[in-house]
Structure formats: structure tokens, C-alpha cells
Write an enzyme that holds these catalytic residues in place. Structure first.
Site, PDB file in Angstrom:
ATOM      1  CG  ASP A  10      -1.631   1.249   1.462  1.00  0.00           C
ATOM      2  OD1 ASP A  10      -2.387   1.644   0.561  1.00  0.00           O
ATOM      3  OD2 ASP A  10      -1.444   1.872   2.529  1.00  0.00           O
ATOM      4  CG  ASP A  12      -1.984   7.544   0.741  1.00  0.00           C
ATOM      5  OD1 ASP A  12      -1.043   8.340   0.594  1.00  0.00           O
ATOM      6  OD2 ASP A  12      -2.952   7.470  -0.039  1.00  0.00           O
ATOM      7  CG  ASP A 165      -1.890   2.154   6.508  1.00  0.00           C
ATOM      8  OD1 ASP A 165      -2.017   1.830   5.307  1.00  0.00           O
ATOM      9  OD2 ASP A 165      -2.345   3.214   6.973  1.00  0.00           O
TER      10      ASP A 165
END
Length: 212
Positions: A10, A12, A165
Site C-alpha cells: 500500500d 498511504d 496499514d
């Protein structure tokens, strides 16, 4: 992890510390349209979703959805100056993982233009052999991004690991029947990540090198 070949990241909150910037931009969008500001916690929960889904989730105003999304893009360029930097040691760790023979990729809720711009600015483009964004695939937690990356690179799903995250990242991996690794320094707390059963949750990016 020796049987894995592909690590999908990922962006961000995983590679780049963009969470404070995203939180501030959403608040500026709300102010621009005289809407109630969502809380920091509410905004953190939508990070990782495609922009249209995120806007709909936060503001629940279909009549204004397109206008709000356009304002978000405009705020990024013209109003928000919140710094966004790579997390410590990201470039060194990507270099080490590549040297170990792993293929690297990105699956993100960002737009194609946004991802390309940040990859160029951070000089990370050359690390990634495939990328997918919310412009090309269904929003997370759909498995489409992972499935398309594996298909493009001709790597079996069981050889892939998703690193992210948010619960959306880990749920996407579960939906694709891929392995996942969570990071504790992004948008969602560890208490939300654990139920998705990642094989590990790391507290520092450099722990990935040891994990693999």
C-alpha cells in the site's frame, strides 16, 4: 517467508506518512462546502478507499459527491501544505528486498496521477514492477488489484504478500487468498488489524527486511 516471490505495498500510511495530510485535506474540503468536519478518527478509517467511496462514506451526500471529490483534488494543489514524507529507511529497505530477489509492486487507493507524481518525487518508480490504483480497479477490499498484479507478473497468488496499514489492505489480501503483513505506524490501530490475521505486524519499516 522464503517461499514468497512478490511483495505488494500500500502507499498511504505504509510507504509514505501521508495520514496527517489526508486528515487535513478532508477538513479543508468540509470547510469549503460549509459541512461539518468529520473527526480525525472517522477520516483515518477511510484512508485506503478510493476517493469516491471515501467521500461517500464520510459525507453521505450523493448529490454533492462529485463536487466534494473535485474539491479534494483542488485542495491538494492549492490549499494544503501539510508535509508528507517517506517513512524512515523505506528506500534502503526496498533496495535490500530487491537485492534478495523479491519482486515489488504497489496497490493503492490513490489515483493514477497521484501515485505517478509521488513515485517520481520520491524516486521510487524503478523499484516497482507493477502498480494498480483506484482508477483502474475496484476499491479495496475488493481483491482485484492483487489479482491483476499477480496476473500481470505471472506470479501465483500464494507467492504474494500484501503489506498495508489498514483493515482494507488486509481484507483485500484475505479476499484474494494472499498472505498479509500489517504495519502499526499508519492509519488503523493494531487492535483493528489483528482480527484480519496478518502473519506479522511490524512497528518499523526495516523489520520487513528481517521478516523476509
Amino acid at each position: 517467508m522464503n517461499n514468497k516471490q512478490l511483495i505488494i505495498f500500500d502507499w498511504d500510511g505504509t510507504l509514505m506518512d501521508t495520514v496527517p495530510k489526508i486528515v487535513n485535506m478532508v477538513k479543508l474540503v468540509a470547510d469549503r462546502h460549509q459541512l461539518q468536519r468529520p473527526s480525525d478518527g472517522e477520516i483515518r478509517q477511510i484512508i485506503g478507499l478510493s476517493l469516491d467511496v471515501a467521500i461517500d462514506t464520510l459525507f453521505k451526500n450523493p448529490a454533492m459527491a462529485f463536487e466534494l471529490a473535485q474539491s479534494y483534488k483542488d485542495v491538494y494543489v492549492s490549499e494544503d501544505d501539510t508535509p508528507a514524507l517517506l517513512f524512515p529507511h523505506v528506500k534502503e529497505c526496498l533496495t535490500a528486498l530487491t537485492a534478495k530477489g523479491y519482486t515489488l509492486a504497489v496497490a493503492t487507493g490513490k489515483s493514477r496521477n497521484g501515485l505517478n507524481r509521488l513515485m517520481a518525487e520520491t524516486q521510487l518508480s524503478d523499484f516497482f514492477k507493477a502498480t494498480r490504483t483506484a482508477c483502474e480497479c475496484a476499491s479495496k477490499p475488493s481483491p482485484e488489484m492483487i489479482l491483476e498484479i499477480c496476473d500481470e507478473l505471472n506470479i501465483a497468488i500464494d507467492k504474494a504478500v500484501m503489506v498495508g496499514d489498514t483493515t482494507m489492505d488486509l481484507a483485500m489480501a484475505n479476499n484474494a487468498k494472499a498472505t498479509s503483513v500489517g504495519v502499526s505506524f499508519g492509519a488503523h490501530p493494531v487492535s483493528q488489524l489483528k482480527p484480519l490475521k496478518p502473519i506479522a505486524i511490524i512497528d518499523q519499516f526495516e523489520q520487513l527486511v528481517d521478516l523476509f
